[in-house]
Motif scaffolding. Structure first.
Motif, PDB file in Angstrom:
ATOM      1  N   VAL A 199      10.891 -27.715  26.033  1.00 18.46           N
ATOM      2  CA  VAL A 199      10.696 -29.111  25.640  1.00 18.46           C
ATOM      3  C   VAL A 199      11.612 -30.044  26.418  1.00 18.46           C
ATOM      4  CG1 VAL A 199       9.899 -28.548  23.318  1.00 18.46           C
ATOM      5  CG2 VAL A 199      12.344 -28.851  23.737  1.00 18.46           C
ATOM      6  N   LEU A 200      12.617 -29.479  27.089  1.00 18.99           N
ATOM      7  CA  LEU A 200      13.550 -30.289  27.860  1.00 18.99           C
ATOM      8  C   LEU A 200      13.034 -30.633  29.260  1.00 18.99           C
ATOM      9  CD1 LEU A 200      16.892 -28.494  26.922  1.00 18.99           C
ATOM     10  CD2 LEU A 200      15.980 -30.618  25.967  1.00 18.99           C
ATOM     11  N   LYS A 201      11.875 -30.103  29.633  1.00 17.73           N
ATOM     12  CA  LYS A 201      11.360 -30.327  30.983  1.00 17.73           C
ATOM     13  C   LYS A 201      11.108 -31.808  31.252  1.00 17.73           C
ATOM     14  CE  LYS A 201       7.982 -28.578  34.312  1.00 17.73           C
ATOM     15  NZ  LYS A 201       6.916 -27.579  34.562  1.00 17.73           N
ATOM     16  N   TYR A 202      10.622 -32.521  30.254  1.00 22.70           N
ATOM     17  CA  TYR A 202      10.296 -33.938  30.443  1.00 22.70           C
ATOM     18  C   TYR A 202      11.103 -34.824  29.486  1.00 22.70           C
ATOM     19  CZ  TYR A 202       6.359 -31.798  32.856  1.00 22.70           C
ATOM     20  OH  TYR A 202       5.580 -31.033  33.700  1.00 22.70           O
ATOM     21  N   CYS A 203      12.279 -34.369  29.091  1.00 26.04           N
ATOM     22  CA  CYS A 203      13.059 -35.120  28.123  1.00 26.04           C
ATOM     23  C   CYS A 203      13.739 -36.324  28.781  1.00 26.04           C
ATOM     24  CB  CYS A 203      14.098 -34.222  27.454  1.00 26.04           C
ATOM     25  SG  CYS A 203      15.515 -33.796  28.500  1.00 26.04           S
ATOM     26  N   GLU A 204      14.309 -37.166  27.943  1.00 26.77           N
ATOM     27  CA  GLU A 204      15.032 -38.330  28.443  1.00 26.77           C
ATOM     28  C   GLU A 204      16.247 -37.900  29.279  1.00 26.77           C
ATOM     29  OE1 GLU A 204      16.397 -37.553  24.132  1.00 26.77           O
ATOM     30  OE2 GLU A 204      14.564 -37.446  25.322  1.00 26.77           O
ATOM     31  N   GLU A 205      16.748 -38.814  30.091  1.00 25.78           N
ATOM     32  CA  GLU A 205      17.890 -38.489  30.956  1.00 25.78           C
ATOM     33  C   GLU A 205      19.145 -38.232  30.119  1.00 25.78           C
ATOM     34  OE1 GLU A 205      20.620 -40.985  34.016  1.00 25.78           O
ATOM     35  OE2 GLU A 205      18.501 -40.797  34.590  1.00 25.78           O
ATOM     36  N   ILE A 206      19.871 -37.184  30.465  1.00 24.40           N
ATOM     37  CA  ILE A 206      21.150 -36.862  29.828  1.00 24.40           C
ATOM     38  C   ILE A 206      22.212 -36.912  30.920  1.00 24.40           C
ATOM     39  CG2 ILE A 206      22.468 -35.160  28.512  1.00 24.40           C
ATOM     40  CD1 ILE A 206      19.805 -34.102  27.426  1.00 24.40           C
ATOM     41  N   GLU A 207      23.017 -37.961  30.888  1.00 24.49           N
ATOM     42  CA  GLU A 207      23.913 -38.270  32.000  1.00 24.49           C
ATOM     43  C   GLU A 207      24.870 -37.120  32.307  1.00 24.49           C
ATOM     44  OE1 GLU A 207      27.121 -41.757  33.315  1.00 24.49           O
ATOM     45  OE2 GLU A 207      26.061 -41.851  31.396  1.00 24.49           O
ATOM     46  N   GLY A 208      25.429 -36.495  31.274  1.00 23.78           N
ATOM     47  CA  GLY A 208      26.406 -35.432  31.497  1.00 23.78           C
ATOM     48  C   GLY A 208      25.834 -34.248  32.256  1.00 23.78           C
ATOM     49  N   ILE A 209      24.530 -34.015  32.151  1.00 25.76           N
ATOM     50  CA  ILE A 209      23.894 -32.920  32.876  1.00 25.76           C
ATOM     51  C   ILE A 209      23.430 -33.389  34.251  1.00 25.76           C
ATOM     52  CG2 ILE A 209      22.089 -31.155  32.802  1.00 25.76           C
ATOM     53  CD1 ILE A 209      22.071 -31.367  29.789  1.00 25.76           C
ATOM     54  N   GLU A 210      22.984 -34.635  34.337  1.00 25.96           N
ATOM     55  CA  GLU A 210      22.500 -35.178  35.603  1.00 25.96           C
ATOM     56  C   GLU A 210      23.542 -35.057  36.708  1.00 25.96           C
ATOM     57  OE1 GLU A 210      19.792 -36.642  36.910  1.00 25.96           O
ATOM     58  OE2 GLU A 210      18.505 -36.370  35.158  1.00 25.96           O
ATOM     59  N   ARG A 211      24.810 -35.192  36.335  1.00 27.34           N
ATOM     60  CA  ARG A 211      25.873 -35.184  37.342  1.00 27.34           C
ATOM     61  C   ARG A 211      26.177 -33.795  37.887  1.00 27.34           C
ATOM     62  NH1 ARG A 211      28.510 -39.013  33.632  1.00 27.34           N
ATOM     63  NH2 ARG A 211      29.628 -37.257  32.731  1.00 27.34           N
ATOM     64  N   MET A 212      25.605 -32.759  37.270  1.00 26.12           N
ATOM     65  CA  MET A 212      25.920 -31.384  37.661  1.00 26.12           C
ATOM     66  C   MET A 212      24.859 -30.836  38.611  1.00 26.12           C
ATOM     67  SD  MET A 212      26.983 -29.947  33.881  1.00 26.12           S
ATOM     68  CE  MET A 212      27.740 -28.413  34.459  1.00 26.12           C
TER      69      MET A 212
ATOM     70  N   LEU B 140      22.647 -27.629  40.177  1.00 29.50           N
ATOM     71  CA  LEU B 140      22.030 -26.493  39.491  1.00 29.50           C
ATOM     72  C   LEU B 140      22.983 -25.300  39.401  1.00 29.50           C
ATOM     73  CD1 LEU B 140      19.392 -25.632  38.096  1.00 29.50           C
ATOM     74  CD2 LEU B 140      18.691 -24.612  40.263  1.00 29.50           C
ATOM     75  N   PRO B 141      23.693 -24.910  40.475  1.00 28.15           N
ATOM     76  CA  PRO B 141      24.660 -23.808  40.341  1.00 28.15           C
ATOM     77  C   PRO B 141      25.765 -24.113  39.328  1.00 28.15           C
ATOM     78  CG  PRO B 141      24.140 -24.147  42.644  1.00 28.15           C
ATOM     79  CD  PRO B 141      23.531 -25.294  41.904  1.00 28.15           C
ATOM     80  N   GLN B 142      26.237 -25.359  39.278  1.00 32.19           N
ATOM     81  CA  GLN B 142      27.239 -25.725  38.281  1.00 32.19           C
ATOM     82  C   GLN B 142      26.687 -25.558  36.871  1.00 32.19           C
ATOM     83  OE1 GLN B 142      28.084 -29.753  39.617  1.00 32.19           O
ATOM     84  NE2 GLN B 142      30.121 -29.154  40.348  1.00 32.19           N
ATOM     85  N   ARG B 143      25.458 -25.976  36.681  1.00 34.43           N
ATOM     86  CA  ARG B 143      24.842 -25.849  35.362  1.00 34.43           C
ATOM     87  C   ARG B 143      24.698 -24.384  34.968  1.00 34.43           C
ATOM     88  NH1 ARG B 143      19.622 -29.474  36.218  1.00 34.43           N
ATOM     89  NH2 ARG B 143      18.871 -28.093  34.555  1.00 34.43           N
ATOM     90  N   PHE B 144      24.176 -23.569  35.889  1.00 32.70           N
ATOM     91  CA  PHE B 144      23.960 -22.159  35.580  1.00 32.70           C
ATOM     92  C   PHE B 144      25.279 -21.420  35.385  1.00 32.70           C
ATOM     93  CE2 PHE B 144      19.459 -20.605  36.376  1.00 32.70           C
ATOM     94  CZ  PHE B 144      18.887 -21.846  36.150  1.00 32.70           C
ATOM     95  N   GLY B 145      26.279 -21.725  36.219  1.00 33.43           N
ATOM     96  CA  GLY B 145      27.573 -21.061  36.080  1.00 33.43           C
ATOM     97  C   GLY B 145      28.241 -21.401  34.766  1.00 33.43           C
ATOM     98  N   THR B 146      28.178 -22.675  34.371  1.00 35.63           N
ATOM     99  CA  THR B 146      28.756 -23.092  33.093  1.00 35.63           C
ATOM    100  C   THR B 146      27.992 -22.468  31.930  1.00 35.63           C
ATOM    101  OG1 THR B 146      29.425 -25.195  34.086  1.00 35.63           O
ATOM    102  CG2 THR B 146      29.404 -25.080  31.681  1.00 35.63           C
ATOM    103  N   ALA B 147      26.672 -22.452  32.032  1.00 32.93           N
ATOM    104  CA  ALA B 147      25.842 -21.859  30.976  1.00 32.93           C
ATOM    105  C   ALA B 147      26.146 -20.376  30.809  1.00 32.93           C
ATOM    106  CB  ALA B 147      24.366 -22.065  31.294  1.00 32.93           C
TER     107      ALA B 147
END
Length: 369
Positions: free
Chosen positions: A112-125, A127-134
């Motif tokens: 459901v997050l594929k077309y969700c509203e913009e989330i600034e804290g994630i936008e700045r990361m 993809l590797p940063q997101r996956f590594g943190t996750a």
């Protein structure tokens, strides 16, 4: 100290939630949900997670539900984000580690997050940063709670890294530091048996062919999550079996192997369908009705297990806890189990109304039947 950690105070928060909400009002009543909001305002990390869940699943009216839910999950996890810096507080609820990780992996990509509203804290990361943190968050969650969703998330991250060489290179340090012997043993996965399995499956070992072992290791995490009853891991594994079947069907000598994977496909779907997951229940209904096994690149038909009574049972099961996939369950009841509507036009109209409400695209198909 690990970057993501708990000081144990969530156990006190859990006890407070149980005493103030569950023992007095139950779980799902309006009074219980208002009490959750009150505890969340006081900083109870468990209540913050439950409040976030209510927003995420749209049980409360919010203009930007996914953004607001993410903010609540961060608070529950003891995480604050400003500029490009994440700060961590050990007063946290470990289940929320997993949910924050879920956001990082799925945001603007899947679910459901594929077309969700913009989330600034994630936008700045990146993809590797997101996956590594996750990955770090999911592993941290498992140190404190048995969370099959976190196991499934680890499997998805390892799977993605195994399929993308650039992503693996960016995540190599995170993977090797997080997927430790201690983690594997804690999940009941013995490192020696994993190495033997990798050697048997791929002819590689952890040291010489680490990227190519990730597909095997991801399946171990999916299997562990599935065995813990996590329906989405069961669905992932069923889809994997379907793809194996389609690949084997291209080989004229693959029939014996196909039978093994057909049984696995059925059994993984059954684990999920028996917990009323609509996608799995409808898929299992089609398996029993017409022998359909649906993979990523086509369908395979196996009529050895056709059982119309079981098909009807699972089509009905797909409608009990409804989401948009339940519309397919109703459609297939109308298409294949038409006798239940004989002399009962009201039931047919009722089910057509449900299809229209749940998934208008399926309704367009249903009116052509």
């Amino acid at each position: 100290m690990d970057k993501f950690s708990c000081d144990g105070s969530y156990e006190r928060d859990l006890a407070e939630y149980t005493e103030s909400v569950v023992e007095r009002y139950g779980v799902s009543s309006n009074t219980a949900e208002r009490e959750i909001l009150y505890l969340a305002d006081k900083g109870n990390t468990v209540a913050l997670k439950l409040y976030a869940d209510m927003v995420f699943y749209k049980k409360m009216l919010k203009k930007n539900p996914y953004r607001e839910a993410f903010s609540l999950y961060l608070r529950s996890a003891g995480i604050s984000t400003e500029a490009d810096k994440w700060d961590f507080d050990s007063h946290s609820y470990p289940l929320s580690f997993w949910m924050v990780g879920y956001y990082l992996v799925n945001y603007r990509r899947e679910s459901v997050l594929k077309y969700c509203e913009e989330i600034e804290g994630i936008e700045r990361m990146s993809l590797p940063q997101r996956f590594g943190t996750a990955l770090g968050l999911a592993v941290a969650a498992l140190k404190y709670v048995k969370a099959p969703g976190a196991m499934n998330l680890i499997g998805r991250i390892l799977q993605a890294a195994g399929q993308d060489g650039e992503l693996y290179e960016a995540l190599e340090k995170d993977i090797k530091s997080n997927i430790s012997k201690e983690l594997l043993e804690g999940l009941g996965l013995d490192e020696t048996s994993i190495e033997e399995g990798i050697s048997r499956e791929t002819g590689l070992d952890l040291e010489s062919g680490y990227p190519n072992t990730l597909a095997f290791m991801s399946e171990l995490f999916f299997s562990k999550a599935a065995n813990e009853g996590y329906v989405y891991a069961c669905n992932n594994l069923a889809r994997r079996e379907a793809d194996h079947i389609l690949e084997l069907s291209k080989d004229k000598d693959g029939d014996i192997e196909i039978q093994k994977h057909v049984l696995r496909y059925r059994d993984y779907l059954k684990l999920s369908a028996d917990k009323y997951e609509p996608y799995a229940a409808n898929s299992l209904g089609l398996f029993y009705e017409v022998g359909e096994i649906r993979g990523s690149d086509g369908n395979y038909i196996c009529r050895d297990f056709v059982d119309h009574a079981l098909a009807r049972e699972y089509f009905k099961k797909a409608t009990i806890y409804p989401d948009k996939n339940s519309a397919w369950g109703y459609l297939n009841l109308i298409k294949y189990c038409h006798k239940i509507y004989e002399g009962n036009l009201d039931l047919l109209n009722e089910h057509m109304d449900y299809i229209k409400e749940l998934n208008p695209e399926v309704y367009d198909i249903a009116i052509e039947l």
